[in-house]
Design an enzyme around this catalytic site. Structure first.
Site, PDB file in Angstrom:
ATOM      1  N   PHE A 231     -11.466  -7.645  13.837  1.00  0.00           N
ATOM      2  CA  PHE A 231     -10.336  -8.066  13.012  1.00  0.00           C
ATOM      3  C   PHE A 231      -9.988  -6.972  11.998  1.00  0.00           C
ATOM      4  CE2 PHE A 231      -8.866 -10.273   9.085  1.00  0.00           C
ATOM      5  CZ  PHE A 231      -7.622 -10.653   9.566  1.00  0.00           C
ATOM      6  N   GLN A 232      -8.743  -6.637  11.938  1.00  0.00           N
ATOM      7  CA  GLN A 232      -8.210  -5.600  11.044  1.00  0.00           C
ATOM      8  C   GLN A 232      -8.892  -4.243  11.256  1.00  0.00           C
ATOM      9  OE1 GLN A 232      -8.075  -7.249   6.992  1.00  0.00           O
ATOM     10  NE2 GLN A 232      -5.999  -7.968   7.408  1.00  0.00           N
TER      11      GLN A 232
ATOM     12  N   GLU B 128       0.824  -1.213   0.000  1.00  0.00           N
ATOM     13  CA  GLU B 128       0.000   0.000   0.000  1.00  0.00           C
ATOM     14  C   GLU B 128       0.854   1.258   0.000  1.00  0.00           C
ATOM     15  OE1 GLU B 128      -0.403  -2.601   1.942  1.00  0.00           O
ATOM     16  OE2 GLU B 128      -2.488  -3.290   1.821  1.00  0.00           O
TER      17      GLU B 128
ATOM     18  N   LYS C 282     -17.556  -1.144   6.014  1.00  0.00           N
ATOM     19  CA  LYS C 282     -17.998  -2.137   5.039  1.00  0.00           C
ATOM     20  C   LYS C 282     -19.519  -2.120   4.853  1.00  0.00           C
ATOM     21  CE  LYS C 282     -16.710  -6.819   3.665  1.00  0.00           C
ATOM     22  NZ  LYS C 282     -15.958  -8.024   4.085  1.00  0.00           N
TER      23      LYS C 282
ATOM     24  N   MET D 177      23.935   8.998   3.023  1.00  0.00           N
ATOM     25  CA  MET D 177      23.783  10.300   3.671  1.00  0.00           C
ATOM     26  C   MET D 177      24.006  10.182   5.180  1.00  0.00           C
ATOM     27  SD  MET D 177      23.361  13.441   2.977  1.00  0.00           S
ATOM     28  CE  MET D 177      22.377  13.965   1.572  1.00  0.00           C
TER      29      MET D 177
END
Lengths: 570, 84
Positions: free
Chosen positions: A125-126, A63, A175, A482
């Site tokens: 969940f999630q 993502e 959802k 760097m």
């Protein structure tokens, strides 16, 4: 009339549609062509509706890659970038990309699925409160609770993302809202306002400019964002005032223009930094006095008054007191200033400008370095020259990012895609994907390092999947260059956790992803390597070995003012 | 020195969290907060104090003004009105 026929609704009444279908149809209505994302449980209804739509969805492999690609697509196309992810880890993986867009004022709309409202707050969940997580790094955000609100929310989100000072907008869609059927979506009326300063303020700005003996034009990324590039160029042409640029504004004035002194700040040119330090007036357009540009703020341009043009009133006076603040859209305000200046006597700063032009030429970057190894600055300069006006550099973050800024030639600001404010490693590869999709005919080259490329190397699969003809230059010093450089100078050479000498063979890695790749080990291979890269019709990666001890010069040490630049030996 | 800022903001998911987060992130302590709802809006009186001398209440007002959904903002000196 049969009973069955009587159940048909009148033609004027829309058939019920799910929230998910409204998402897709609204994106289509808004003219979205490309979006980036990754499906998952809580956004499956939208992905279901996506199939068969006109939208071109690019499945990234993480993502964060999707968010960076959307960001870069927006930077190059000038449109709103769109990315999507599921709830929980999908949404949190977007976070760095959202912050990147926020820090650089990039218009982006991020759509996340979330768990159904009935289980929200129950640690489902999630489930993650992505609205809460992202509050500090979005321009605005929505949690949509009714499907009927979806079209209005999306339209408003696009409007907010691109209007005023652009930025990312998050839309979180539970959802159940995606499944909810509705036939009466809520409408919205949006007005496109242009913020133009009052004539008296423009007159004050003009008076300050006319009174200045040592003015410098300080250009920020806002010039590109607001479509004010031509107005900035006209101001520069008309007045002859020396110009300096932030990292994000490179290309606003084409490289090599007479009075353009280059980038200011930590890795800027000596001429740019010294001219600013000596100036008596800074005309600041679309810049925010970022610390990488100003160095020690209290000692930045100590003799200068400031005329500050910006769309965001909260930026004016935030870090530096101004003599004149011109709030509003840069383009109309600069056009008004230009018209006013053109109607009066010419600005007489020739001696001042000549002096800095001469110094800029005398102190031009040196492309020669001893030895036979590849000298990255020389390679990058040759690359941009050979690639021509269609060149777009999509940079990662680190030493190579600064070398690109210093040594590549840019004819327009869209040609330089870089993570300026956030400085996010891993940006380069997905940024190249977004840029190439935004401008398919451009010669887009991702320039990355061995540290940065490993942070989103999975996007090579995206490049291969969609056969995106992206060119990749991977400058490999087997170090976090760097950080190593700072440890060398500011941490007594205590090289802590910067060794990446166990990197994989990047040629084999690229080939395993189905991408042509080759290696450049020595200076005598550089020209032919660039030619091969540019001639390739498909995606290609050049793995370039460079000296681990090469540093970026010049350098303003942290806490020092910009006149205290260090120049190192190569 | 403390200032009390009066803010009217759309009542929406995250509105209060967004406001408080902004004030703290911009370098201000929140010493007190009163809130009441009025239709679709929240009326908030927030007493704030800068963490150091570099924090400017006027600039904080402008930052709050940038929030989408901020309808009105003023402090005791009525330094700014965001209302159309």
């Amino acid at each position: 009339m049969s009973a069955a026929a009587a159940t048909f609704k009148p033609a004027t009444e829309a058939a019920p549609r799910s929230g998910a279908r409204l998402v897709v149809s609204t994106l289509e209505k808004l003219g979205v062509e490309v979006l980036f994302g990754y499906p998952g449980g809580a956004i499956m209804p939208i992905y279901d509706a996506l199939a068969g739509s006109k939208l071109r969805h690019y499945l990234c492999r993480h993502e964060q890659g999707a968010a960076f690609a959307a960001d870069s697509y927006a930077r190059v196309s000038g449109k709103v970038g769109v990315c999507m992810a599921t709830s929980g880890p999908g949404a949190t993986n977007l976070v760095t990309g959202i912050a990147n867009a926020m820090l650089d004022s990039i218009p982006m709309v991020c759509i996340t699925g979330n768990v159904a409202q009935g289980v929200m707050g129950m640690d489902a969940f999630q489930e993650v409160d992505i609205l809460g997580v992202t509050l500090p790094i979005v321009k605005h955000s929505y949690l949509v609770r009714h499907a009927a609100d979806i079209p209005a929310v999306i339209e408003e989100a696009f409007h907010i993302a691109r209007s005023g000072r652009p930025g990312p907008v998050l839309i979180d869609l539970p959802k159940d809202v995606q499944f909810e059927m509705t036939s009466e979506p809520r409408g919205i009326h949006l007005s496109n306002e242009t913020y133009i300063a009052e004539g008296a303020v423009i007159a004050q700005a003009e008076a300050a400019i006319r009174a200045a003996k040592k003015p410098v034009l300080y250009i920020g990324g806002g010039a590109k964002i607001s479509g004010a590039v031509e107005a900035v160029r006209e101001f520069a042409r008309m007045t002859g005032i020396p110009q300096v640029s932030t990292l994000n504004a490179l290309g606003t004035i084409p490289t090599g223009q007479d009075n353009f002194l280059g980038m200011l700040g930590m890795h800027g040119t000596r001429a740019a930094n010294e001219a600013v330090q000596e100036s008596d007036l800074l005309i600041v357009v679309g810049a925010r006095f970022d610390d990488r540009a100003t160095g020690k703020l209290a000692e930045f341009a100590p003799h200068a008054g400031v005329v500050h043009f910006d769309i965001d009133p909260s930026e004016i006076g935030k870090l530096r007191k101004v003599a004149v603040g011109v709030t509003g859209d840069l383009k109309p305000n600069l056009e008004a200033l230009n018209a006013s200046l053109a109607a009066g006597p010419a600005i007489a700063v020739n001696d001042w400008a000549d002096r800095w032009r001469a110094q800029s030429i005398a102190q031009a970057f040196d492309y020669n370095a001893p030895g036979e190894g590849v000298f990255a600055p020389q390679l990058l300069n040759e690359l941009s020259k050979k690639a021509g006006p269609g060149f777009i550099a999509a940079c990662d973050v680190g030493q190579h990012q600064m070398w690109v800024a210093q040594y590549c030639e840019f004819s327009r600001p869209q040609a330089h895609v870089t993570s300026g404010g956030l400085g996010s490693m891993g940006f380069g590869l997905p940024a190249g994907i977004g840029a190439k999709l935004a401008e398919p005919d451009a010669c887009v080259v991702t320039i990355t390092g061995d540290g940065g490329v490993m942070m989103n190397i999975q996007e090579l699969a995206t490049v291969n999947r969609f056969k995106i003809p992206l060119k990749i230059i991977l400058l490999d010093n087997s170090r976090l260059g760097m950080v190593r450089q700072w440890q060398e100078f500011f941490f007594e050479r205590n090289f802590s956790e910067v060794d990446l000498s166990d990197n994989p063979d990047f040629v084999k890695v690229a080939e395993a992803f189905g991408i042509e790749a080759f290696r450049i080990d020595s200076r005598d291979q550089v020209s032919a390597g660039i030619d091969r890269l540019l001639a390739c019709e498909g995606p290609i990666l050049a793995h370039v070995i460079i000296d681990p001890e090469d540093n970026v010069w010049p350098l303003v040490p942290p806490g020092k003012n910009n006149a205290e630049m260090l120049e190192g030996a190569r | 020195m403390s200032d009390t800022i009066h803010i009217q903001i759309d009542r929406a998911d995250g509105a209060l969290q967004r406001l408080i987060g902004l004030v703290e992130r911009r370098g201000f302590f929140i010493d007190g907060i009163d809130m009441a709802s009025e239709g679709a809006a929240l009326n908030i009186a927030m007493t704030v104090r800068g963490r150091d001398a570099g924090r400017c209440i006027d600039n904080l007002g402008l930052q709050i003004d940038r929030l989408i959904g901020a309808r009105r903002i003023s402090n005791d000196a009525a330094f700014r009105s965001a209302a159309a």
